[in-house]
Motif scaffolding. Sequence first.
Motif, mmCIF file in Angstrom:
data_model
loop_
_atom_site.group_PDB
_atom_site.id
_atom_site.type_symbol
_atom_site.label_atom_id
_atom_site.label_comp_id
_atom_site.label_asym_id
_atom_site.label_seq_id
_atom_site.Cartn_x
_atom_site.Cartn_y
_atom_site.Cartn_z
ATOM 1 N N GLY A 91 42.949 40.945 38.620
ATOM 2 C CA GLY A 91 44.040 41.588 38.711
ATOM 3 C C GLY A 91 44.305 42.818 37.755
ATOM 4 N N LEU A 92 44.079 42.386 36.381
ATOM 5 C CA LEU A 92 44.016 43.456 35.390
ATOM 6 C C LEU A 92 43.369 44.901 35.903
ATOM 7 N N LEU A 93 42.131 44.746 36.006
ATOM 8 C CA LEU A 93 41.114 45.697 36.330
ATOM 9 C C LEU A 93 41.201 46.283 37.569
ATOM 10 N N ILE A 163 28.752 42.542 35.701
ATOM 11 C CA ILE A 163 29.538 43.171 36.854
ATOM 12 C C ILE A 163 30.882 43.692 36.165
ATOM 13 N N PHE A 164 31.469 42.799 35.410
ATOM 14 C CA PHE A 164 32.873 43.191 34.865
ATOM 15 C C PHE A 164 32.533 44.454 34.086
ATOM 16 N N VAL A 165 31.736 44.440 33.066
ATOM 17 C CA VAL A 165 31.504 45.447 32.204
ATOM 18 C C VAL A 165 30.853 46.764 33.014
ATOM 19 N N VAL A 166 30.236 46.813 33.674
ATOM 20 C CA VAL A 166 29.761 47.993 34.714
ATOM 21 C C VAL A 166 31.049 48.622 35.435
ATOM 22 N N LEU A 167 31.832 47.646 36.093
ATOM 23 C CA LEU A 167 33.100 47.969 36.704
ATOM 24 C C LEU A 167 34.165 48.578 35.655
ATOM 25 N N ALA A 172 36.583 53.510 33.276
ATOM 26 C CA ALA A 172 37.105 54.279 32.363
ATOM 27 C C ALA A 172 36.664 55.705 32.725
ATOM 28 N N TYR A 173 35.446 55.802 33.263
ATOM 29 C CA TYR A 173 35.095 57.140 33.902
ATOM 30 C C TYR A 173 35.906 57.924 34.888
#
Length: 270
Positions: A91-93, A163-167, A172-173
């Motif tokens: 939900g946060l991301l 996966i979470f890191v990449v997303l 951020a991009y």
Amino acid sequence: MSSPVNYAKLFGFESVAAAGVFAALYAPLAVWFLVLLIRHRSYVVFTLALFCQIRFVAFIIRAILASSESAGENLNLLIADEVLFSVGFFGLLYGAYGLVLARLAFCTALPFDNILNRLIRNRTFFHLTLSTGVALGIAGIVQTSDNPSDSTGSALRKASVVIFVVLTVLQAYQTVVLVIAERRDDLDERKQYLGTSFGARNGALIFVIIALLLLIREIFMAATLGSTAKQNNEHFWYPLVALPELLSLLLYAVPGLIPPKRSDVFDLPK
């Protein structure tokens, strides 16, 4: 006869006070986002409201696990708490992703408008990839809950974190793209759609701060990927995971940050 295992202590759940404080801080936010959901029905706001509810319940369970010997020995309760913390980040991301998309929808010209950027802005792609990360995380938690050295479960948890890191990096991009797009756009024209509140005027900057907070969380999770003990160490977990999440949610609550509803950016992923 072997003595019962206190799984909560094994996983590093020790501070009752910290869990209780965070549960108390999430309580009013949970009410606020429910009210906001009633006034502003959208999938993005729903995910943020759900995140609040999940974190509120998860911290209560964490406090119970840390305070009670019998509760700490309840493996199912521990698994439930771990699953809630894993699911909640969705939900946060996705909230950040959806709201940045919403502001981008008000920009007349998007920078770097190529195939890669269009893929990043594809809600179905982001939603499915994020859901995959959540599913892998849950499977890994269940597999490693009673046996932290389980290789399959550990691999699933690592895949989920990656996966979470990449997303999070992609989000951020996308936030940087929003900053560039809004600088190029006509401010007066944007005000007609977004209004003149603090959140509306400074939304891009606020989303940059949110992106940095989410990156702090995910960098810590990635850095401790090989050690469950380090990842669950409360001296680091609370300031580098729990606190960035809470601060991000407080920023989402800034008046005007959530723009007027438009079906093309707030509908369910198709």
